[in-house]
Write a protein that holds these residues in place. Structure first.
Motif, PDB file in Angstrom:
ATOM      1  N   MET A  83       0.835  -1.209   0.000  1.00  0.00           N
ATOM      2  CA  MET A  83       0.000   0.000   0.000  1.00  0.00           C
ATOM      3  C   MET A  83       0.871   1.261   0.000  1.00  0.00           C
ATOM      4  O   MET A  83       0.521   2.264  -0.626  1.00  0.00           O
ATOM      5  N   LEU A  84       1.997   1.210   0.700  1.00  0.00           N
ATOM      6  CA  LEU A  84       2.911   2.362   0.734  1.00  0.00           C
ATOM      7  C   LEU A  84       3.531   2.600  -0.636  1.00  0.00           C
ATOM      8  O   LEU A  84       3.734   3.748  -1.054  1.00  0.00           O
ATOM      9  N   GLU A  85       3.825   1.509  -1.356  1.00  0.00           N
ATOM     10  CA  GLU A  85       4.379   1.627  -2.704  1.00  0.00           C
ATOM     11  C   GLU A  85       3.368   2.256  -3.659  1.00  0.00           C
ATOM     12  O   GLU A  85       3.722   3.088  -4.502  1.00  0.00           O
ATOM     13  N   LEU A  86       2.104   1.871  -3.533  1.00  0.00           N
ATOM     14  CA  LEU A  86       1.056   2.450  -4.377  1.00  0.00           C
ATOM     15  C   LEU A  86       0.906   3.944  -4.114  1.00  0.00           C
ATOM     16  O   LEU A  86       0.793   4.750  -5.048  1.00  0.00           O
ATOM     17  N   ALA A  87       0.909   4.308  -2.838  1.00  0.00           N
ATOM     18  CA  ALA A  87       0.761   5.721  -2.485  1.00  0.00           C
ATOM     19  C   ALA A  87       1.894   6.546  -3.074  1.00  0.00           C
ATOM     20  O   ALA A  87       1.671   7.626  -3.643  1.00  0.00           O
ATOM     21  N   SER A  88       3.107   6.022  -2.950  1.00  0.00           N
ATOM     22  CA  SER A  88       4.277   6.740  -3.475  1.00  0.00           C
ATOM     23  C   SER A  88       4.187   6.902  -4.991  1.00  0.00           C
ATOM     24  O   SER A  88       4.466   7.978  -5.536  1.00  0.00           O
ATOM     25  N   ALA A  89       3.760   5.839  -5.688  1.00  0.00           N
ATOM     26  CA  ALA A  89       3.697   5.876  -7.148  1.00  0.00           C
ATOM     27  C   ALA A  89       2.670   6.879  -7.657  1.00  0.00           C
ATOM     28  O   ALA A  89       2.839   7.459  -8.733  1.00  0.00           O
ATOM     29  N   TYR A  90       1.607   7.109  -6.887  1.00  0.00           N
ATOM     30  CA  TYR A  90       0.542   8.016  -7.333  1.00  0.00           C
ATOM     31  C   TYR A  90       0.567   9.365  -6.617  1.00  0.00           C
ATOM     32  O   TYR A  90      -0.371  10.156  -6.755  1.00  0.00           O
ATOM     33  N   ASN A  91       1.616   9.595  -5.837  1.00  0.00           N
ATOM     34  CA  ASN A  91       1.789  10.880  -5.164  1.00  0.00           C
ATOM     35  C   ASN A  91       0.625  11.220  -4.235  1.00  0.00           C
ATOM     36  O   ASN A  91       0.100  12.334  -4.227  1.00  0.00           O
TER      37      ASN A  91
END
Length: 575
Positions: free
Chosen positions: A360-368
């Motif tokens: 979930m943290l990776e997704l958040a980072s990828a979509y700013n």
């Protein structure tokens, strides 16, 4: 059998005229025929846990009954009057399919009304997410749902919601518990004011259906919707009231309900456990899916906040997704829809929990966008929505098969999540892909994450002590290396500390205190130990990951990650 004095004092109180004759007779019978059961029924007071108060139905302070729930409701009534002086107080009440839920729901309504509080009581069983929605929709000060979620048939429970539609969180929870503890059973007002009890049904239903379709629908073509073959089971629970009409309103026409499990029944006769986390619970749905060659399978728990999902893999075989997988699939889809619509401005967030997948943290980072991580339980995600009004909530979930789309419902919501998964599956099928293929591509794009959960059940007084001792042992004998990997960080949420084992530095944790320990290993693996807040269990959560370059790398990577989890479990002697 020797019974402790403090337990006998409670028993003797329940033999006074404050309690009805039937209750007194049952206690007298237990004193001679079942002293062990008597001890279990009175050795403590039922406590509020992760998802409110749950317990076995029966006589005693450690059981769900007229008096324990009456005391809760009297205390909540007193607290509401103190919190909102001079206001015309309103509460909403729903209940699920469990034995006595309707009776207990009416008792709770009676106590509120006896205290001069207006009550909106659903005329029949309804899903928990609809109660959360109704609290805000009807401008209530609080809400109650009578449910024990996915617990066995002998359980029931009591969840409290606040004005925002979210469950109780600090400081209200502790303050209300204090008020309840200070009450005498003789102070409970059971005499209803029927003029203050209003039964609700179709109007709220329609508002909930319309809201769900608006929040979880994303311009899927009519052809794609009609071309998706769905199998759905309510597992004898409340979702049968809302899932079919929501899917019909949204335009899904090929919905096949498992007939043997469609009738609400508190015995849950066709399953070992009515929990979609358990593969066995979806056996009948999967059989129907094979018979019909369905694309996707859904199952919900009794109060319809959790959902299980099965999809077809690349070999056209039906496989069950776990809660982490469904969560990242839905979150990724929502993020992509928001990005395409130009709605991501840097003031948005998704929600997760400390025991859920780090993906979930990776997704958040990828979509700013921000990913706010809280303790287990959707009340913490709902609290983020309330605490950060300047941020827009996109969606969020937790590993225990729960998801929330937007903020109209402030608890995990299987009804909205099923519609969202249908949108994802229908659109994927239309473009020649599948839910499974979409997940595999995410592993290439964001990292291959694999999670596993072990639950160890320890019932009764001895079980509670054993679980407590296991956590003490983990704290007093900290692990420094697991599976050949150094432990580089230990987060202890009971002590609110994060200790870097390489530097020796300790930092405070800002998340509220909870009996949780998390180990982080140098290869990115994560191991969490947590006693359940609603069941007599201790849970161990494992997360491992690696990076892959292409889809062809998945089989080998999956084998390596599965072996890594097995090695960790063996070394921790949990198998």
């Amino acid at each position: 059998m020797h019974i402790e004095k403090n337990i006998l004092d409670k028993v003797n109180e329940w033999l006074t005229p404050t309690f009805d004759r039937e209750t007194q007779e049952k206690i007298k019978d237990m004193m001679t025929s079942s002293p062990k059961e008597l001890e279990e029924s009175f050795y403590k007071n039922l406590e509020f846990g992760t998802g409110g108060m749950r317990g076995i139905m029966g006589i005693g302070t450690n059981r769900i009954n007229k008096y324990t729930l009456g005391k809760n409701t009297q205390g909540l009534s007193d607290y509401l009057k103190k919190s909102f002086p001079g206001e015309n107080l309103k509460v909403a009440i729903a209940y699920d399919c469990r034995h006595n839920s309707d009776v207990l729901g009416k008792i709770v309504a009676d106590v509120f009304s006896a205290n001069g509080i207006k009550v909106f009581l659903f005329s029949e069983m309804r899903p928990t997410p609809e109660l959360s929605f109704a609290v805000k929709h009807l401008n209530c000060h609080a809400g109650i749902v009578l449910t024990a979620s996915h617990n066995p048939p002998e359980y029931n429970g009591y969840k409290v919601y606040w004005q925002d539609g979210g469950q109780l969180v600090p400081p209200q929870d502790a303050e209300i518990i204090q008020v309840i503890e200070n009450l005498k059973y003789s102070e409970i007002r059971f005499e209803a004011n029927e003029d203050l009890i209003e039964y609700i049904d179709t109007d709220v239903d329609q508002a909930f259906i319309d809201s769900t379709v608006a929040n979880a629908g994303f311009n899927t073509s009519a052809f794609a919707k009609q071309n998706l073959k769905i199998v759905y089971t309510s597992l004898h629970g409340t979702s049968i009231k809302m899932v079919p009409p929501v899917l019909a309103k949204a335009g899904y026409t090929d919905v096949n309900i498992v007939p043997e499990q469609a009738v609400p029944n508190g015995d849950f006769p066709t399953v070992v456990s009515p929990n979609p986390e358990e593969p066995e619970a979806l056996t009948m749905a999967l059989a129907l899916a094979e018979k019909l060659n369905a694309d996707i399978v859904f199952g919900t728990d009794p109060d319809s906040d959790r959902l299980g999902v099965a999809v077809r893999d690349n070999q056209d075989k039906m496989i069950l997704l776990n809660g982490n997988q469904t969560m990242v699939i839905m979150t990724h889809y929502l993020l992509e829809q928001w990005r395409k619509a130009g709605k991501i401005k840097g003031k948005e967030f998704i929600g997760s929990t400390i025991v859920s997948t780090p993906m979930m943290l990776e997704l958040a980072s990828a979509y700013n966008v921000e990913c706010k991580v809280g303790l287990t339980g959707f009340k913490w995600i709902a609290k983020f929505i309330k605490d950060y009004p300047e941020l827009k909530f996109i969606g969020g979930g937790e590993e225990s098969f729960g998801f929330m789309v937007g903020d109209a419902v402030r608890d995990k919501d299987a009804v909205g999540a099923i519609l969202l998964m249908c949108e994802i599956a229908a659109q994927a099928k239309e473009k020649g892909s599948s839910v499974y293929k979409e997940l595999q591509q995410m592993f290439v794009d964001f990292g291959f994450y694999k999670e596993h959960l072990i639950s160890i059940t320890k019932k009764g007084i001895e079980g509670a002590q054993q679980i407590k001792q296991m956590m003490i042992d983990l704290r007093e004998n900290p692990v420094s290396e697991i599976n050949g990997q150094r432990v580089i960080m230990v987060e202890d949420y009971q002590n609110s500390t994060a200790k870097n084992l390489l530097s020796g530095e300790t930092e405070p944790l800002t998340i509220p205190k909870s009996d949780v320990l998390i180990y982080y290993l140098e290869d990115g693996s994560k191991i969490c130990a947590r006693p359940s807040g609603t069941e007599p269990k201790i849970k161990f959560y494992f997360s491992v990951n690696c990076t892959i370059e292409s889809l062809s790398d998945i089989p080998e990577a999956e084998q390596q990650l599965d072996q890594k989890i097995k090695n960790i479990i063996a070394e921790m002697q949990l198998n």
